[in-house]
Motif scaffolding. Structure first.
Motif, PDB file in Angstrom:
ATOM      1  N   GLU A   2      -6.081   3.677   7.650  1.00 18.44           N
ATOM      2  CA  GLU A   2      -5.807   2.769   6.544  1.00 18.44           C
ATOM      3  C   GLU A   2      -7.036   2.510   5.686  1.00 18.44           C
ATOM      4  O   GLU A   2      -8.125   2.213   6.201  1.00 18.44           O
ATOM      5  N   LYS A  25       1.777   5.111   0.790  1.00 20.74           N
ATOM      6  CA  LYS A  25       1.560   5.957   1.963  1.00 20.74           C
ATOM      7  C   LYS A  25       1.424   7.407   1.518  1.00 20.74           C
ATOM      8  O   LYS A  25       2.233   7.898   0.738  1.00 20.74           O
ATOM      9  N   LYS A  63      -2.432   3.915   2.672  1.00 19.86           N
ATOM     10  CA  LYS A  63      -2.388   4.337   4.069  1.00 19.86           C
ATOM     11  C   LYS A  63      -2.276   5.857   4.122  1.00 19.86           C
ATOM     12  O   LYS A  63      -1.490   6.453   3.388  1.00 19.86           O
ATOM     13  N   LYS A  75       0.829  -1.202   0.000  1.00 12.49           N
ATOM     14  CA  LYS A  75       0.000   0.000   0.000  1.00 12.49           C
ATOM     15  C   LYS A  75       0.868   1.258   0.000  1.00 12.49           C
ATOM     16  O   LYS A  75       1.848   1.346   0.735  1.00 12.49           O
ATOM     17  N   LYS A 107      -2.615   7.722  11.945  1.00 11.92           N
ATOM     18  CA  LYS A 107      -2.684   6.976  10.688  1.00 11.92           C
ATOM     19  C   LYS A 107      -4.079   6.382  10.494  1.00 11.92           C
ATOM     20  O   LYS A 107      -4.734   5.991  11.459  1.00 11.92           O
ATOM     21  N   GLN A 126      -1.602   9.236   6.474  1.00 12.01           N
ATOM     22  CA  GLN A 126      -1.146   9.847   7.719  1.00 12.01           C
ATOM     23  C   GLN A 126      -1.697  11.267   7.761  1.00 12.01           C
ATOM     24  O   GLN A 126      -1.425  12.075   6.874  1.00 12.01           O
TER      25      GLN A 126
END
Length: 346
Positions: free
Chosen positions: A293, A230, A298, A228, A291, A300
């Motif tokens: 998901e 980020k 993902k 994934k 975070k 942040q």
């Protein structure tokens, strides 16, 4: 175990132990079953129940749903996730009104042409509501078939799908189809679970290859390791007393038509946005980053809370949005993540 014994074993188990009192099983209609099946896509029953009850209370039939707006539906869907499903429900209601004179279609050909309804979902709708002879092939059924027949090297591809459809269509009984379909789903959800299956309780364990070999992981879908991506986002929370500014989400590929805080991938973009809208930042607070998901990436998040002394400091805003009232909130669609942050502000 022959196909007949397989199906009869499932039916016998269902009559004794199957789920028969779920909200959509009471006073069944095509409409209720359709709503439940769309909600159950990628979501567990216990999560769906309160959302289903709330939805049906607001929209008890197709006519009431057709008179709704997309925002009405998204508001009731807030927190359930996979919001494409809510869009599909809205679009389907309009299609049924226009093409089928407001009557829910009762044949599989017409059903599978509607948004969000594939072969398995269509089969579930027709078998559960009208007891029509159609098989289903959801994740629970696939897992049972793969383990029972000891099918190795399965992938989510056309070849595997065809093989499993061929099996389940031979097993599904012509009579009591709805009960069988519910029974095999229940066995998959309650007994033949992904982790720690309760094989000693399973009505079809005698001939199950995975049970005989005690190698459940061997007979499962090959999962491609998903890496994934980020992504970092800055959420600008502009507050004036008990109101917070939110606007139509601008983050791509998620939360379509839902409301969110102004969000930016770079801190500098957030600063430029504040300058462009001439927001007088006299007081701000950086909330702890966290975070979140999604299925494909993902996130942040770093929220920045900005307190305005006067709401008029924010009259230059160009985006389409609203002042969200924390104590008496408007009925609009809000993602679960945003809802969690809003609760921190009360």
């Amino acid at each position: 175990m022959t196909f007949y014994i397989f199906s009869q074993s499932v039916l016998n188990w269902y009559h004794l132990h199957g789920r028969k009192n779920l909200p959509w099983q009471k006073d069944k209609t095509l409409y209720k079953i359709w709503i439940s099946e769309i909600m159950l896509q990628q979501t567990k029953v216990k999560t769906v129940i309160p959302y289903f009850n709330k939805f049906i209370s607001k929209f008890p039939n197709l006519s009431s749903l057709n008179n709704s707006t997309l925002n009405d539906i998204l508001y009731l869907w807030s927190g359930l996730g996979y919001y494409k499903r809510a869009h599909n429900i809205y679009e389907t209601s309009k299609i049924i009104q226009k093409q089928f004179n407001g009557n829910f279609p009762e044949n599989i050909e017409n059903l599978t042409k509607l948004p969000g309804i594939g072969k398995s979902t269509a089969g579930a709708i027709l078998s559960f509501s009208l007891n029509y002879f159609f098989s289903i092939l959801d994740g629970n059924v696939k897992r049972i078939l793969i383990r029972y027949y000891g099918i190795i090297g399965c992938s989510n591809n056309t070849s595997t799908e065809k093989k499993l459809w061929n099996l389940i269509e031979k097993i599904t009984p012509m009579h009591n189809t709805g009960a069988f379909n519910q029974g095999i789903i229940d066995i998959g959800a309650l007994i033949c679970t992904f982790k720690s299956p309760k094989c000693n309780l399973c009505p079809i364990n005698i001939k199950c290859i995975a049970y005989k070999e005690k190698k459940w992981d061997k007979y499962s879908f090959k999962k491609k390791q998903q890496i994934k991506t980020k992504k970092k986002y800055w959420f600008i929370i502009v507050r004036s007393q008990d109101k917070v500014w939110i606007q139509k989400n601008t983050i791509k590929n998620i939360w379509k038509n839902l409301f969110c805080f102004p969000s930016f991938e770079k801190k500098n973009q957030a600063i430029q946005w504040l300058l462009k809208n001439k927001i007088n930042v006299q007081k701000y607070k950086k909330i702890n980053s966290f975070k979140y998901e999604f299925s494909h990436f993902k996130m942040q998040v770093t929220p920045i809370l900005i307190e305005l002394f006067f709401k008029d400091d924010f009259y230059h805003i160009e985006e389409k949005g609203t002042w969200y009232q924390l104590k008496n909130p408007q009925k609009i669609g809000i993602p679960k993540l945003v809802e969690k942050i809003l609760k921190l502000l009360i």
